[in-house]
Scaffold this motif. Sequence first.
Motif, PDB file in Angstrom:
ATOM      1  N   GLY A  76       0.822  -1.204   0.000  1.00 52.18           N
ATOM      2  CA  GLY A  76       0.000   0.000   0.000  1.00 52.18           C
ATOM      3  C   GLY A  76       0.849   1.244   0.000  1.00 52.18           C
ATOM      4  N   GLN A  77       0.173   2.360  -0.013  1.00 55.51           N
ATOM      5  CA  GLN A  77       0.876   3.633   0.041  1.00 55.51           C
ATOM      6  C   GLN A  77       1.366   3.914   1.453  1.00 55.51           C
ATOM      7  OE1 GLN A  77      -1.623   6.830  -1.453  1.00 55.51           O
ATOM      8  NE2 GLN A  77      -0.082   7.231  -2.977  1.00 55.51           N
ATOM      9  N   ILE A  78       2.379   4.771   1.531  1.00 54.16           N
ATOM     10  CA  ILE A  78       2.771   5.302   2.833  1.00 54.16           C
ATOM     11  C   ILE A  78       1.577   6.060   3.414  1.00 54.16           C
ATOM     12  CG2 ILE A  78       4.293   6.963   3.988  1.00 54.16           C
ATOM     13  CD1 ILE A  78       6.386   6.314   1.844  1.00 54.16           C
ATOM     14  N   LYS A  79       1.377   5.892   4.724  1.00 55.79           N
ATOM     15  CA  LYS A  79       0.298   6.568   5.456  1.00 55.79           C
ATOM     16  C   LYS A  79      -1.091   6.004   5.150  1.00 55.79           C
ATOM     17  CE  LYS A  79       3.285   9.318   7.345  1.00 55.79           C
ATOM     18  NZ  LYS A  79       3.732   9.046   8.741  1.00 55.79           N
ATOM     19  N   SER A  80      -1.160   4.799   4.610  1.00 55.45           N
ATOM     20  CA  SER A  80      -2.464   4.182   4.425  1.00 55.45           C
ATOM     21  C   SER A  80      -2.920   3.465   5.692  1.00 55.45           C
ATOM     22  CB  SER A  80      -2.416   3.165   3.273  1.00 55.45           C
ATOM     23  OG  SER A  80      -1.536   2.095   3.581  1.00 55.45           O
ATOM     24  N   GLY A  81      -2.039   3.377   6.682  1.00 49.83           N
ATOM     25  CA  GLY A  81      -2.379   2.690   7.925  1.00 49.83           C
ATOM     26  C   GLY A  81      -2.148   1.194   7.844  1.00 49.83           C
ATOM     27  N   LYS A  82      -1.320   0.768   6.896  1.00 54.26           N
ATOM     28  CA  LYS A  82      -1.077  -0.658   6.661  1.00 54.26           C
ATOM     29  C   LYS A  82      -0.476  -1.338   7.882  1.00 54.26           C
ATOM     30  CE  LYS A  82       1.947  -1.096   3.530  1.00 54.26           C
ATOM     31  NZ  LYS A  82       3.079  -1.135   4.474  1.00 54.26           N
ATOM     32  N   THR A  83       0.537  -0.704   8.476  1.00 56.18           N
ATOM     33  CA  THR A  83       1.197  -1.318   9.627  1.00 56.18           C
ATOM     34  C   THR A  83       0.267  -1.381  10.830  1.00 56.18           C
ATOM     35  OG1 THR A  83       3.366  -0.614   8.852  1.00 56.18           O
ATOM     36  CG2 THR A  83       3.166  -1.135  11.185  1.00 56.18           C
ATOM     37  N   SER A  84      -0.540  -0.356  11.045  1.00 58.07           N
ATOM     38  CA  SER A  84      -1.520  -0.382  12.136  1.00 58.07           C
ATOM     39  C   SER A  84      -2.511  -1.520  11.928  1.00 58.07           C
ATOM     40  CB  SER A  84      -2.267   0.949  12.218  1.00 58.07           C
ATOM     41  OG  SER A  84      -1.392   2.000  12.584  1.00 58.07           O
ATOM     42  N   LEU A  85      -2.871  -1.784  10.678  1.00 56.87           N
ATOM     43  CA  LEU A  85      -3.781  -2.883  10.376  1.00 56.87           C
ATOM     44  C   LEU A  85      -3.124  -4.220  10.702  1.00 56.87           C
ATOM     45  CD1 LEU A  85      -6.414  -3.974   9.151  1.00 56.87           C
ATOM     46  CD2 LEU A  85      -5.317  -3.833   6.896  1.00 56.87           C
ATOM     47  N   VAL A  86      -1.861  -4.374  10.322  1.00 54.27           N
ATOM     48  CA  VAL A  86      -1.134  -5.612  10.629  1.00 54.27           C
ATOM     49  C   VAL A  86      -1.076  -5.824  12.138  1.00 54.27           C
ATOM     50  CG1 VAL A  86       1.103  -6.765  10.507  1.00 54.27           C
ATOM     51  CG2 VAL A  86       0.199  -5.587   8.500  1.00 54.27           C
ATOM     52  N   ASN A  87      -0.767  -4.764  12.887  1.00 55.07           N
ATOM     53  CA  ASN A  87      -0.714  -4.873  14.348  1.00 55.07           C
ATOM     54  C   ASN A  87      -2.044  -5.346  14.917  1.00 55.07           C
ATOM     55  OD1 ASN A  87       1.925  -3.983  14.375  1.00 55.07           O
ATOM     56  ND2 ASN A  87       1.426  -1.872  14.934  1.00 55.07           N
ATOM     57  N   ALA A  88      -3.144  -4.792  14.394  1.00 51.37           N
ATOM     58  CA  ALA A  88      -4.461  -5.191  14.880  1.00 51.37           C
ATOM     59  C   ALA A  88      -4.756  -6.645  14.554  1.00 51.37           C
ATOM     60  CB  ALA A  88      -5.534  -4.282  14.259  1.00 51.37           C
ATOM     61  N   MET A  89      -4.352  -7.092  13.364  1.00 48.76           N
ATOM     62  CA  MET A  89      -4.642  -8.454  12.943  1.00 48.76           C
ATOM     63  C   MET A  89      -3.990  -9.496  13.848  1.00 48.76           C
ATOM     64  SD  MET A  89      -4.341  -7.955   8.815  1.00 48.76           S
ATOM     65  CE  MET A  89      -4.670  -9.658   8.355  1.00 48.76           C
ATOM     66  N   VAL A  90      -2.839  -9.140  14.447  1.00 44.51           N
ATOM     67  CA  VAL A  90      -2.171 -10.091  15.336  1.00 44.51           C
ATOM     68  C   VAL A  90      -2.457  -9.788  16.806  1.00 44.51           C
ATOM     69  CG1 VAL A  90      -0.362 -10.541  13.679  1.00 44.51           C
ATOM     70  CG2 VAL A  90      -0.003  -8.777  15.392  1.00 44.51           C
ATOM     71  N   GLY A  91      -3.317  -8.799  17.046  1.00 45.16           N
ATOM     72  CA  GLY A  91      -3.695  -8.497  18.426  1.00 45.16           C
ATOM     73  C   GLY A  91      -2.618  -7.812  19.229  1.00 45.16           C
TER      74      GLY A  91
END
Length: 690
Positions: A76-91
């Motif tokens: 994804g693009q920078i600042k799309s919140g991709k890493t925050s989404l990954v963090n949420a997916m693994v709790g």
Amino acid sequence: MKMEELTKGDGYKVPAAHHPFMRLGLEKLEAFHDEVTDLEATLADVVKLGGSEAEKKAGKLIKQLRMFEPSITMIGQIKSGKTSLVNAMVGRPDLLPADVNPWTSVVTSLHLNAPLPVDAPTATFQFFSQGEWDHLVENGGRIGELSARAGADEELEKVRVQIAEMRDKTKARLGRKFELLLGQKHSYAELNDDLVQRYVCMGDDFEDMEEEDQQGQFADITKSADLYLKADAIPMPLCLRDTPGVNDTFMMREQITINALRDSRICVVVLSAHQALTSMDMGLIRLIANVKSREVIIFVNRIDELSNPGEQVPEIRDSILQTLADNNGPEQPELIFGSAYWANIALSENLNDIVSESAEAMFNWAEASLDADTAGMESNELVWHLSGVPQLYRALSERIAEGPGAEVLSASRKRALNLVGGVRASNSMVSMRLDGEQAQVMPPHELMRHLETLETDNLKYLNDRLDIVFQQFGSRVDQSHKRFLDRALESLLQHLENNGEDEVWQYSPDGLRMLLRTSYQVMRRNVASACDQVFNSAAQDLADTYRSAFGVQVENFAITPPASPEIPAPVQLGKTIALDLQTSWWKGWWKRRKGYRAFASGFYDLIEAETAPIVDELKVRQAEDIRGMAERELRDFLAEQRGFLTDISEKSSVNVDDLEDIFGITAQQEREELFDYIFEELSDNVPAEA
């Protein structure tokens, strides 16, 4: 639950990674895991029948099943919140740093529930090699290479200045250790937040800090991070691969992302609801256009920042689908809308931490999207549902179970069937000898010579067939490449004749990508056909060997050939080339040409040099990788069968009294019944075309 209760804390104190609601959407993965468990139990029954040789082979197969780790690449693009989404997916909301310096180019692979040896590291960080670093800092990376080739001196100088600044900061930070670190790997027994910050997150203020505490100390030179952690909600091993945003100045991340995509079957594209798909995302579209539509999921993040998501989401959906259609993107990919912010709030201890504007957006989205199925949910579970993560996991679970998961189960069942066949043939040899019958057996040295010849012949057969396939593919690719260059040159000359030299000419390379992608698809089908033919022939040769070597007639006996290898998508076709970049340097290149001949020769040389690496990648590297995969599949299959045949050969010469001690006599009928049961159990779950 009433809508106004959404933001009230309800005392939920369960640690994030253990929230029961995190299992929402993972039902298909749980069902797949149950199938794996059932197959392991069947293999354990085979061990009871086959002795030490069967135990060794069944144990290896069970280990491979447990090691199966489907990979999902997040782009994804920078600042799309991709890493925050990954963090949420693994709790783990704070696991990976979400706000990193734009230089950071680390591919972070989260290996969830991976079975590890006791002394294995739980965190490994790989640094760029000297060659990779030199390509960036001496040549300006991909942009520098392109600018130099086009003669865009001004653009190249800008790149060099910025890279020199990064290089100087890096050397100042790492000192004399810098050169020694390149190409190295750091591994750690325990994973903690400080460790991740040191290698993945870029920091700028290193004054008055102890070396071991420096945030981002190694981030400039870290190429990849592999982190191993438990995720109790997920029922099996899984790898989430978080890639850097692709829209960086130097395109250093593009090749990194391409390599990550090559290693995964499933891709999640994370977009921001604020920008959906813009001109900046054309690079993303080019990448995912080369992946099967079924294996692409688009997650539109940050809907919590929309003023009226209930009305805006349908408009954004239509816009994305139209943009994909207009730019040859995947046809009808699955779109999921959600908010990583909401997901991480749901994992927190207090829902009241949510900001008011986001809460208003959540109420709006809940009114538009909730149905009767969510009526009984608790507050955190409801917020989790609204975040879109359960829908994302449901989509991923379906694709894993129906794609790579189904393939692994099918391949394992085929191998298990062959294991049962080999054990049963061995058992029949024992039965004959215990009954006093004389078996006509091929001498061991003759059997080994026969098997060596069989392997040599079938490998030659495979390579001869693949030679034809790859020669046809290479010829088709070369023709497509030349036709594209000729058409582009003709278009350029017509433009010059009609518009002169003052108007900048543009030409899309998408036609070339489509031609190459079509050629690749044809090659993929031809490789599968060649492998099926050779593998079937090898299986028949082996079945004949059982009969000719031992003369044993076994009921329900057949050799099941392996499936042809899964050929990776041609993601290299998404690589940016000069014609994709209609920016200032292209205009500069245009203005520096004088005369039609200079335009024609300069353009032809530039575009040929730009596209040749992509063509070579398909013709050489991809072809070599595919050939290697096919050869390994055939060699493993033949090696496994050689083990079965050698085992039978050995039992044909064991003293009869020793055979009685090993196998006994009275249990033979029970063994035959168990053989029949296992054979039927496995056969019922192997596709008929196998």
